[in-house]
Design a protein around this motif. Structure first.
Motif, PDB file in Angstrom:
ATOM      1  N   ASP A 134      -8.088  -4.614   6.762  1.00 41.72           N
ATOM      2  CA  ASP A 134      -9.438  -4.662   7.324  1.00 41.72           C
ATOM      3  C   ASP A 134     -10.494  -4.838   6.234  1.00 41.72           C
ATOM      4  OD1 ASP A 134      -8.485  -4.403   9.877  1.00 41.72           O
ATOM      5  OD2 ASP A 134      -8.561  -2.212   9.829  1.00 41.72           O
ATOM      6  N   ARG A 183     -14.384  -9.672  13.875  1.00 43.12           N
ATOM      7  CA  ARG A 183     -13.186 -10.488  13.715  1.00 43.12           C
ATOM      8  C   ARG A 183     -12.001  -9.754  13.070  1.00 43.12           C
ATOM      9  NH1 ARG A 183     -15.192 -10.053   8.991  1.00 43.12           N
ATOM     10  NH2 ARG A 183     -15.540 -11.626   7.379  1.00 43.12           N
ATOM     11  N   LEU A 184     -12.048  -8.403  13.053  1.00 43.24           N
ATOM     12  CA  LEU A 184     -10.886  -7.673  12.561  1.00 43.24           C
ATOM     13  C   LEU A 184      -9.778  -7.698  13.592  1.00 43.24           C
ATOM     14  CD1 LEU A 184     -12.394  -4.481  10.869  1.00 43.24           C
ATOM     15  CD2 LEU A 184     -11.878  -6.706   9.870  1.00 43.24           C
ATOM     16  N   PHE A 215     -17.635   4.903   1.102  1.00 39.66           N
ATOM     17  CA  PHE A 215     -17.290   3.732   1.936  1.00 39.66           C
ATOM     18  C   PHE A 215     -18.550   3.079   2.491  1.00 39.66           C
ATOM     19  CE2 PHE A 215     -12.992   5.816   2.766  1.00 39.66           C
ATOM     20  CZ  PHE A 215     -12.331   4.961   1.906  1.00 39.66           C
ATOM     21  N   THR A 275     -10.358  -8.439   5.032  1.00 39.85           N
ATOM     22  CA  THR A 275     -11.032  -9.361   5.941  1.00 39.85           C
ATOM     23  C   THR A 275     -12.541  -9.197   5.844  1.00 39.85           C
ATOM     24  OG1 THR A 275      -9.159  -9.100   7.417  1.00 39.85           O
ATOM     25  CG2 THR A 275     -11.105 -10.167   8.325  1.00 39.85           C
ATOM     26  N   ASN A 276     -12.981  -7.948   5.800  1.00 42.24           N
ATOM     27  CA  ASN A 276     -14.420  -7.695   5.718  1.00 42.24           C
ATOM     28  C   ASN A 276     -15.023  -8.329   4.475  1.00 42.24           C
ATOM     29  OD1 ASN A 276     -17.031  -6.448   6.045  1.00 42.24           O
ATOM     30  ND2 ASN A 276     -16.392  -4.966   4.501  1.00 42.24           N
ATOM     31  N   LEU A 277     -14.266  -8.331   3.381  1.00 38.14           N
ATOM     32  CA  LEU A 277     -14.798  -8.906   2.142  1.00 38.14           C
ATOM     33  C   LEU A 277     -14.571 -10.413   2.069  1.00 38.14           C
ATOM     34  CD1 LEU A 277     -13.934  -6.084  -0.399  1.00 38.14           C
ATOM     35  CD2 LEU A 277     -16.142  -6.634   0.618  1.00 38.14           C
ATOM     36  N   GLY A 278     -14.114 -10.986   3.166  1.00 40.47           N
ATOM     37  CA  GLY A 278     -14.065 -12.442   3.259  1.00 40.47           C
ATOM     38  C   GLY A 278     -12.828 -13.070   2.660  1.00 40.47           C
ATOM     39  N   ALA A 336     -18.477 -13.047   5.561  1.00 39.55           N
ATOM     40  CA  ALA A 336     -18.565 -11.806   4.779  1.00 39.55           C
ATOM     41  C   ALA A 336     -19.917 -11.651   4.098  1.00 39.55           C
ATOM     42  CB  ALA A 336     -17.444 -11.751   3.748  1.00 39.55           C
ATOM     43  N   ASN A 348     -10.483   5.333   7.456  1.00 38.76           N
ATOM     44  CA  ASN A 348     -10.080   4.453   6.370  1.00 38.76           C
ATOM     45  C   ASN A 348      -9.165   5.222   5.435  1.00 38.76           C
ATOM     46  OD1 ASN A 348     -11.973   2.100   6.942  1.00 38.76           O
ATOM     47  ND2 ASN A 348     -13.350   3.845   6.907  1.00 38.76           N
ATOM     48  N   GLN A 349      -7.868   4.910   5.541  1.00 38.85           N
ATOM     49  CA  GLN A 349      -6.966   5.534   4.579  1.00 38.85           C
ATOM     50  C   GLN A 349      -6.892   4.659   3.355  1.00 38.85           C
ATOM     51  OE1 GLN A 349      -4.290   5.437   7.540  1.00 38.85           O
ATOM     52  NE2 GLN A 349      -4.926   7.419   8.339  1.00 38.85           N
ATOM     53  N   MET A 380     -20.265   1.110  -0.094  1.00 38.78           N
ATOM     54  CA  MET A 380     -19.645  -0.187  -0.345  1.00 38.78           C
ATOM     55  C   MET A 380     -20.141  -1.223   0.663  1.00 38.78           C
ATOM     56  SD  MET A 380     -15.693  -1.245   0.009  1.00 38.78           S
ATOM     57  CE  MET A 380     -15.452  -2.883   0.643  1.00 38.78           C
ATOM     58  N   VAL A 381     -20.185  -0.834   1.921  1.00 40.43           N
ATOM     59  CA  VAL A 381     -20.600  -1.773   2.964  1.00 40.43           C
ATOM     60  C   VAL A 381     -22.086  -2.137   2.802  1.00 40.43           C
ATOM     61  CG1 VAL A 381     -20.941  -2.001   5.446  1.00 40.43           C
ATOM     62  CG2 VAL A 381     -18.806  -1.078   4.567  1.00 40.43           C
ATOM     63  N   SER A 399     -20.974  -7.215   7.850  1.00 39.35           N
ATOM     64  CA  SER A 399     -20.018  -6.295   7.237  1.00 39.35           C
ATOM     65  C   SER A 399     -19.627  -5.225   8.243  1.00 39.35           C
ATOM     66  CB  SER A 399     -20.629  -5.649   5.996  1.00 39.35           C
ATOM     67  OG  SER A 399     -21.869  -5.066   6.320  1.00 39.35           O
ATOM     68  N   ILE A 400     -18.451  -4.650   8.038  1.00 40.54           N
ATOM     69  CA  ILE A 400     -17.940  -3.665   8.988  1.00 40.54           C
ATOM     70  C   ILE A 400     -17.257  -2.536   8.256  1.00 40.54           C
ATOM     71  CG2 ILE A 400     -15.970  -5.240   9.233  1.00 40.54           C
ATOM     72  CD1 ILE A 400     -16.575  -2.951  12.078  1.00 40.54           C
ATOM     73  N   LEU A 401     -17.489  -1.316   8.717  1.00 39.38           N
ATOM     74  CA  LEU A 401     -16.693  -0.179   8.245  1.00 39.38           C
ATOM     75  C   LEU A 401     -16.026   0.437   9.451  1.00 39.38           C
ATOM     76  CD1 LEU A 401     -15.891   1.685   5.907  1.00 39.38           C
ATOM     77  CD2 LEU A 401     -17.743   3.189   6.626  1.00 39.38           C
ATOM     78  N   ARG A 402     -14.711   0.593   9.367  1.00 36.20           N
ATOM     79  CA  ARG A 402     -13.993   1.143  10.511  1.00 36.20           C
ATOM     80  C   ARG A 402     -14.068   2.658  10.555  1.00 36.20           C
ATOM     81  NH1 ARG A 402      -8.930  -1.817  12.719  1.00 36.20           N
ATOM     82  NH2 ARG A 402      -9.097   0.149  13.791  1.00 36.20           N
ATOM     83  N   ARG A 404       0.837  -1.195   0.000  1.00 36.26           N
ATOM     84  CA  ARG A 404       0.000   0.000   0.000  1.00 36.26           C
ATOM     85  C   ARG A 404       0.872   1.245   0.000  1.00 36.26           C
ATOM     86  NH1 ARG A 404      -4.257   0.301   4.273  1.00 36.26           N
ATOM     87  NH2 ARG A 404      -5.274   1.553   2.711  1.00 36.26           N
ATOM     88  N   GLN A 444     -22.703  -4.676   0.224  1.00 40.04           N
ATOM     89  CA  GLN A 444     -22.377  -6.044   0.636  1.00 40.04           C
ATOM     90  C   GLN A 444     -23.647  -6.779   1.066  1.00 40.04           C
ATOM     91  OE1 GLN A 444     -18.904  -5.816   3.122  1.00 40.04           O
ATOM     92  NE2 GLN A 444     -18.959  -7.987   3.648  1.00 40.04           N
ATOM     93  N   GLY A 495     -17.942  -4.209  -2.862  1.00 42.16           N
ATOM     94  CA  GLY A 495     -18.830  -4.671  -1.805  1.00 42.16           C
ATOM     95  C   GLY A 495     -19.541  -5.958  -2.189  1.00 42.16           C
TER      96      GLY A 495
END
Ligand code: ATP
Ligand code: MG
Lengths: 319, 252
Positions: A209, B49-50, B145, A212-215, B74, B84-85, B148-149, B78-81, A73, B152, B99
């Motif tokens: 992250d 689970r992140l 973002f 992982t989120n996308l499986g 997945a 997000n960079q 996208m989530v 779904s998760i958005l932190r 990255r 999903q 997504g």
């Protein structure tokens, strides 16, 4: 799609030119007229292999740079700023010293394994760095590379192998002959694998992250990428030596206009890499003919100029 | 249903999630509130689970998140932190399309494309859909973002401070969208919010964290009270009822 066809046509033209530029004069007429067997021989033994090697090495190194940039990255990494190339050279030296009879393929695999270890070490260091400023990342890679190079040269110096090490470090296609470049087809196959897995690499480029989120298993994607990058780099170094800047500037240039969705950008990166290497090599053959400037030098000049342009662009998106 | 049992996480000596157990029933909007550093993001990362937690279990519809295959999970959660960079230059549409990856595995169907276009429309991103993420404003990027989530399309959606960078209009629109999504499709949406009035007006339940523990839990009328706000934030607030919703005034 239309753009890609045009780009492919451009690369084909360059490849055609590459077939007819060199010390001994080979013309289309001579070939077709069947006038000289010599011309056919030059074509088959030297020109065609050299041109194919340029195409394969150029696209392979550019795609490797792209993959590394997605995995780390960071826009400033490529095989020669991530410890990959230096580790591959180390591997080549070791296998040449310890098992001199090893065939080309075996030597390349050893170099690839070393490259894999070196690049994994680089990514491991990155993971442990709390603050990753975009410019520190390649510096870490360059320092790691310098340490590996120092050990390589220490050993090489003792065993009088400095000349071989220089050959691996500096790209040069003048020695490419039939029977000595075929390893690069492995690189081409790996580039095809990279295209098949393009979506996974793009997801990895979004970060751990998101991955992982996308499986997806981030570690597995990174491993696949590392194997591809390491083996391609090793194949290039074993056949023609390291080509600097290529993996750095080509993905950056493509990213500016095409973005980083690898499914779309990878063909562009592969074509542009091949085109740039062809152009630099042809230029190197023409500038001081009948002598040649090795591609390591021409690419160094052209590549650093492009890199400076990228850095100084007004709204450069670093990092 | 999400069941968290005795989750713990510490950094060195400091325990940041302290033996948390919580059950989130399926369906509805749940807001997680609490002061900075209370452990909200950490808890959300553990649930999704992140972040592996050294102790405790998290079950999503009976599946243990640490052992369930990533791609199965997945399609469920779904998760958005929080921040997000993004270094990769993707267009908004490409990002949103990713997504669908858990469903399409990179081979989008007509249905997948339909999802993408619908989400773009819902989040009013049509005008910027072709632009690269690094050419957007902070709020536009945040909406991309979230899009996208949402694309999903999972039953459980976890969003850490989704209103970050959003202007008033888009913040309201976003909360309404969450409410509608939960009501119409039976989704479970867990939000970390700092604006307790949004939490009050749009959620079914509010969970308040303090020092790594769950301090209070209940419907808005039980949580949006001067006593609870004092306990959680150490701030005096006056509560007023407007249109049947409780609103806290804490600007003094
Ligand atoms: N990687 C880390 N190393 C050390 N401490 C950490 C780390 N991540 C979080 N913490 C600490 O854990 C505590 C909880 O952090 P967390 O991000 O969960 O808080 P939060 O409730 O989301 O806060 P905010 O409202 O500011 O987002 C904080 O005190 C934070 O300093
Ligand atoms: Mg947080």
């Amino acid at each position: 799609m239309k753009g890609l066809v045009l780009a492919a046509a451009g690369v084909t033209a360059l490849a055609a030119a590459s077939l007819f530029v060199g010390v001994s004069d080979v013309t289309v007429g001579a070939l077709l007229g069947g006038m000289s067997d010599e011309a056919t021989q030059v074509m088959l033994v030297s020109r065609i292999p050299r041109t194919l090697a340029l195409l394969l090495a150029g696209s392979g190194m550019a795609v490797s740079g792209l993959i590394l940039q997605m995995l780390a990255r960071n826009r400033f990494v490529e095989p020669s700023t991530a410890g990959t190339a230096e580790s591959a050279v180390f591997g080549m030296l070791m296998v040449t010293l310890l098992a001199p009879g090893t065939p080309m393929l075996g030597r390349m695999l050893v170099a690839g394994a070393c490259a894999l270890a070196g690049t994994a070490l680089f990514l491991g260091i990155l993971r442990r760095m709390p603050l990753r400023s975009p410019l520190v990342v390649p510096l870490v890679g360059i320092m790691l590379g310098a340490v590996i190079t120092a050990s390589t040269e220490f050993v090489a110096y003792r065993f009088d192998m400095m000349q071989s090490v220089r050959a691996w470090e500096t790209g040069d296609f003048s020695g490419v002959l039939r029977g000595r470049y075929e390893l690069l087809w492995i690189g081409a196959a790996l580039t095809a694998v990279a295209y098949a897995a393009a979506d996974r690499f793009t997801v990895a480029g979004l970060g751990e992250d998101f991955t992982t989120n996308l499986g997806l298993n981030h570690r597995r994607v990174v491993s696949l990428g590392l194997v591809i990058v390491s083996l391609v780099t090793a194949a290039v170094i074993a056949t023609c030596g390291m080509i600097p800047f290529l993996g750095l500037v080509v993905p950056n240039l493509v990213s500016l206009t095409r973005g980083d969705n690898m499914r779309r950008s990878l063909p562009w990166v592969a074509l542009s890499g091949a085109g740039l290497v062809l152009a630099c090599d042809i230029a190197g053959r023409l500038v001081i003919r009948p002598y040649e400037i090795p591609i390591g030098t021409t690419m160094g000049i052209v590549g650093s100029a492009i890199f400076l342009y990228l850095l100084l662009r007004k709204n450069a998106h670093a990092g | 249903m999400i069941e968290v049992r005795n989750a713990r996480k510490s950094y060195g000596e400091t325990v940041v999630v302290d033996d948390v157990s919580i059950t989130v029933p399926a369906g509805g909007v749940i807001s997680l509130i609490g002061a900075n550093g209370a452990g909200k993001s950490t808890l959300l990362s553990i649930i999704s689970r992140l972040l592996p937690a050294p102790a405790g279990t998290v079950m999503v519809e009976g599946m243990d998140v640490t052992t369930t295959p990533g791609d199965v999970l997945a399609r469920r959660l779904s998760i958005l932190r929080q921040d997000n960079q993004m270094t990769a230059r993707l267009t908004v549409r490409d990002l949103i399309a990713f997504g669908r990856y858990p469903h399409s595995k990179g081979r989008p169907t007509v249905e997948d494309r339909g999802h993408v276009e619908r989400v773009i429309r819902y989040l009013e991103l049509e005008a910027v859909a072709h632009r690269f993420l690094d050419e957007l404003s902070g709020g536009q990027r945040q909406r991309a973002f979230i899009a996208m989530v949402l694309c999903q399309d999972t039953r459980y959606i976890l969003l850490d401070e989704p209103l970050n960078n959003l202007d008033v209009k888009h913040a309201v629109a976003m909360m309404k969208l969450f409410r509608r999504t939960a009501d119409a499709f039976g989704k479970t949406i867990i939000l970390v919010l700092h604006d307790i009035n949004f939490a009050s007006c749009y959620s079914d339940r509010i969970v308040a964290m303090r020092d790594g523990r769950i301090a209070f839990e209940g419907p808005p009328e039980e949580i949006i009270t001067p006593a609870v706000i004092r306990e959680v934030y150490g701030v005096e607030a006056a509560i007023q009822e407007i249109d049947g919703k409780r609103v806290a005034l804490y600007f003094r």
